[in-house]
Enzyme design. Structure first.
Site, PDB file in Angstrom:
ATOM      1  N   TYR A  89      52.600  47.527  36.108  1.00  0.00           N
ATOM      2  CA  TYR A  89      53.430  48.330  37.351  1.00  0.00           C
ATOM      3  C   TYR A  89      55.023  48.894  37.253  1.00  0.00           C
ATOM      4  O   TYR A  89      55.184  49.316  37.058  1.00  0.00           O
ATOM      5  CB  TYR A  89      53.742  48.053  38.879  1.00  0.00           C
ATOM      6  CG  TYR A  89      51.810  48.194  39.676  1.00  0.00           C
ATOM      7  CD1 TYR A  89      51.241  49.149  39.296  1.00  0.00           C
ATOM      8  CD2 TYR A  89      52.078  48.033  40.881  1.00  0.00           C
ATOM      9  CE1 TYR A  89      49.811  48.979  39.377  1.00  0.00           C
ATOM     10  CE2 TYR A  89      50.940  48.347  41.626  1.00  0.00           C
ATOM     11  CZ  TYR A  89      49.927  48.705  40.856  1.00  0.00           C
ATOM     12  OH  TYR A  89      49.011  48.773  41.652  1.00  0.00           O
TER      13      TYR A  89
ATOM     14  N   LYS B 223      46.071  34.762  37.307  1.00  0.00           N
ATOM     15  CA  LYS B 223      44.989  34.838  35.592  1.00  0.00           C
ATOM     16  C   LYS B 223      45.280  34.443  34.237  1.00  0.00           C
ATOM     17  O   LYS B 223      45.092  34.437  33.735  1.00  0.00           O
ATOM     18  CB  LYS B 223      44.092  36.530  35.910  1.00  0.00           C
ATOM     19  CG  LYS B 223      43.089  36.781  35.368  1.00  0.00           C
ATOM     20  CD  LYS B 223      41.693  35.843  36.306  1.00  0.00           C
ATOM     21  CE  LYS B 223      40.456  35.806  35.394  1.00  0.00           C
ATOM     22  NZ  LYS B 223      39.088  35.511  35.811  1.00  0.00           N
TER      23      LYS B 223
ATOM     24  N   ASP C 122      40.639  36.407  40.375  1.00  0.00           N
ATOM     25  CA  ASP C 122      39.248  36.548  41.388  1.00  0.00           C
ATOM     26  C   ASP C 122      38.596  36.016  42.065  1.00  0.00           C
ATOM     27  O   ASP C 122      37.324  36.120  43.012  1.00  0.00           O
ATOM     28  CB  ASP C 122      38.291  36.839  39.923  1.00  0.00           C
ATOM     29  CG  ASP C 122      38.351  35.655  38.982  1.00  0.00           C
ATOM     30  OD1 ASP C 122      38.994  34.977  38.994  1.00  0.00           O
ATOM     31  OD2 ASP C 122      37.606  35.882  38.274  1.00  0.00           O
TER      32      ASP C 122
ATOM     33  N   ASP D 162      48.648  43.735  45.274  1.00  0.00           N
ATOM     34  CA  ASP D 162      47.978  45.005  46.147  1.00  0.00           C
ATOM     35  C   ASP D 162      46.751  45.525  46.693  1.00  0.00           C
ATOM     36  O   ASP D 162      46.763  45.868  47.562  1.00  0.00           O
ATOM     37  CB  ASP D 162      48.580  46.166  44.882  1.00  0.00           C
ATOM     38  CG  ASP D 162      49.101  48.058  45.698  1.00  0.00           C
ATOM     39  OD1 ASP D 162      48.482  48.209  46.194  1.00  0.00           O
ATOM     40  OD2 ASP D 162      48.554  49.098  44.683  1.00  0.00           O
TER      41      ASP D 162
ATOM     42  N   ASP E 205      44.961  44.811  50.457  1.00  0.00           N
ATOM     43  CA  ASP E 205      44.551  45.903  50.827  1.00  0.00           C
ATOM     44  C   ASP E 205      42.981  45.321  51.425  1.00  0.00           C
ATOM     45  O   ASP E 205      42.005  45.451  52.386  1.00  0.00           O
ATOM     46  CB  ASP E 205      44.029  46.852  49.557  1.00  0.00           C
ATOM     47  CG  ASP E 205      44.774  48.517  50.075  1.00  0.00           C
ATOM     48  OD1 ASP E 205      46.550  48.110  50.123  1.00  0.00           O
ATOM     49  OD2 ASP E 205      44.118  49.670  49.810  1.00  0.00           O
TER      50      ASP E 205
END
Ligand code: NAI
Ligand code: MG
Length: 327
Positions: free
Chosen positions: A120, A168, A200, A224, A228
């Site tokens: 981002y 990751k 993951d 983010d 959610d």
């Protein structure tokens, strides 16, 4: 001492849930001066600008900012606003409340999301008609700042034993390597226990056994998405608050967006924004009042009234009034 609070409702249900949170804050009779400012899609349509300089400046100078949501202009609004308050971490608690029909009632997580870089950071390019690229930025300094914050966060309360680093680094060896190694060494220096999980695998494990996790430090995009996901475990986006914290200021906002499917109907769940306001109270040092708001929200979630996202038929105003009555 008067605290100046910037109030930026934005678009859609932001215009419904932000005033609800202000009503709750006003009921506490703290010496707050609320200053409202505009941002978002509707402002852009009217003026050509989603985030005017005066709104940015207000957030950069107010003691704290309460933000609702912006629509298609979200990235043009919220990323600069997080920068205006110099925020390096976004705190996102995801907790299943008693009485709510949660997919995973044992969920009680806090995401500490890196708030300034990763994918981002804004370095996207269109090289040719065929090829679009993105540069992912991870710095030791931002990772260390998040690591220090995570150490403080878990040390402040007896509820936490340490934290989990989600990354990751097996694939993004350089960027997430820096992220993981820096945070791990800051934690080691501070004597704080950490473990690590690949992002993951984390997504699966948090669904199957959320009770295995507590505080999670993660890169920007992962924070983010995974927060959610956690909203899905606890009863929906209407319940997830967040605090963008900087060294001197903070910006407090629900995790959700403008909810165009229900905007204007007066039935948005105000809980996420009201809990965000409680996090703002904590940030400003009003611990007692913050506690009262948390208790009033929890009692209302448990006993009702509830908005339709939680299976009820109450309006935003009904729920807000019930919370204020319980203060
Ligand atoms: P969304 O969070 O607005 O809505 C997703 C779903 O959750 C919808 O079904 C909505 O009705 C429901 N929902 C969300 N908050 C709720 C609440 N308080 N009470 C009851 N139900 C609620 O996400 P979506 O639909 O992906 O995005 C809509 C717009 O919001 C887009 O334009 C997006 O860019 C923007 N957005 C802005 C954000 C921000 O300003 N921080 C964050 C996320 C999205
Ligand atoms: Mg989001």
């Amino acid at each position: 001492m008067t605290h100046e609070i910037a109030v930026i409702p934005g678009d859609g249900i932001g215009k419904e849930v932000t005033p609800a949170a202000v009503d709750v804050l006003e009921a506490l009779e703290i010496d707050f001066e609320f200053v409202e400012a505009d941002a978002g899609d509707s402002l852009k349509e009217a003026t050509g600008e989603a985030l005017p300089q005066e709104t940015y400046d207000l957030a950069a100078s107010a003691d704290a900012t309460l933000f609702g949501a912006a629509g298609e202009t979200a990235a043009d609004v919220i990323l600069p606003l997080r920068d205006a308050v110099d925020s390096f971490v976004n705190i996102r608690p995801a907790k299943a409340y008693p009485g709510i029909d949660a997919v995973r009632p044992e969920t009680d997580l806090v995401f500490l999301r890196e708030n300034t870089e990763g994918v981002y950071a804004g370095h996207e390019d269109r090289l040719t008609e065929d090829v679009a690229t993105l540069t992912r930025v991870v710095t030791e300094s931002a990772s260390a700042e998040l690591g220090e914050f995570a150490c403080e966060y878990v040390s402040e309360s007896d509820d936490h034993d340490g934290f989990t680093i989600v990354h990751k680094a097996n694939v993004m060896r350089e960027t997430d390597g820096v992220f993981r190694d820096t945070i791990k060494s800051v934690a080691d220096e501070n004597g704080v226990e950490t473990d690590e999980v690949l992002m993951d695998a984390f997504a699966t494990r948090v669904c199957l056994e959320p009770e295995q996790f507590d505080v999670i430090a993660c890169p920007n995009l992962a924070g983010d998405v995974l927060s959610d996901l956690a909203a899905g475990l606890v009863g929906g986006l209407g319940l997830l608050p967040s605090a963008n914290v900087g060294s001197e200021r903070g910006l407090f906002e629900p995790v959700h967006g403008t909810a165009p499917d229900i905007a204007g109907e007066g039935v948005a769940n105000p809980a996420a924004t009201i809990i965000s306001a409680a996090m703002m109270l904590e940030f400003l040092g009003y611990d007692e009042q913050a506690h009262a708001v948390h208790e009033a929200v929890e009692a209302t979630l448990e006993e009702g009234p509830r908005t339709p996202d939680l299976g009820g038929d109450a309006s935003t105003d009904d729920v807000t009034d019930a919370i204020i009555e319980r203060l």
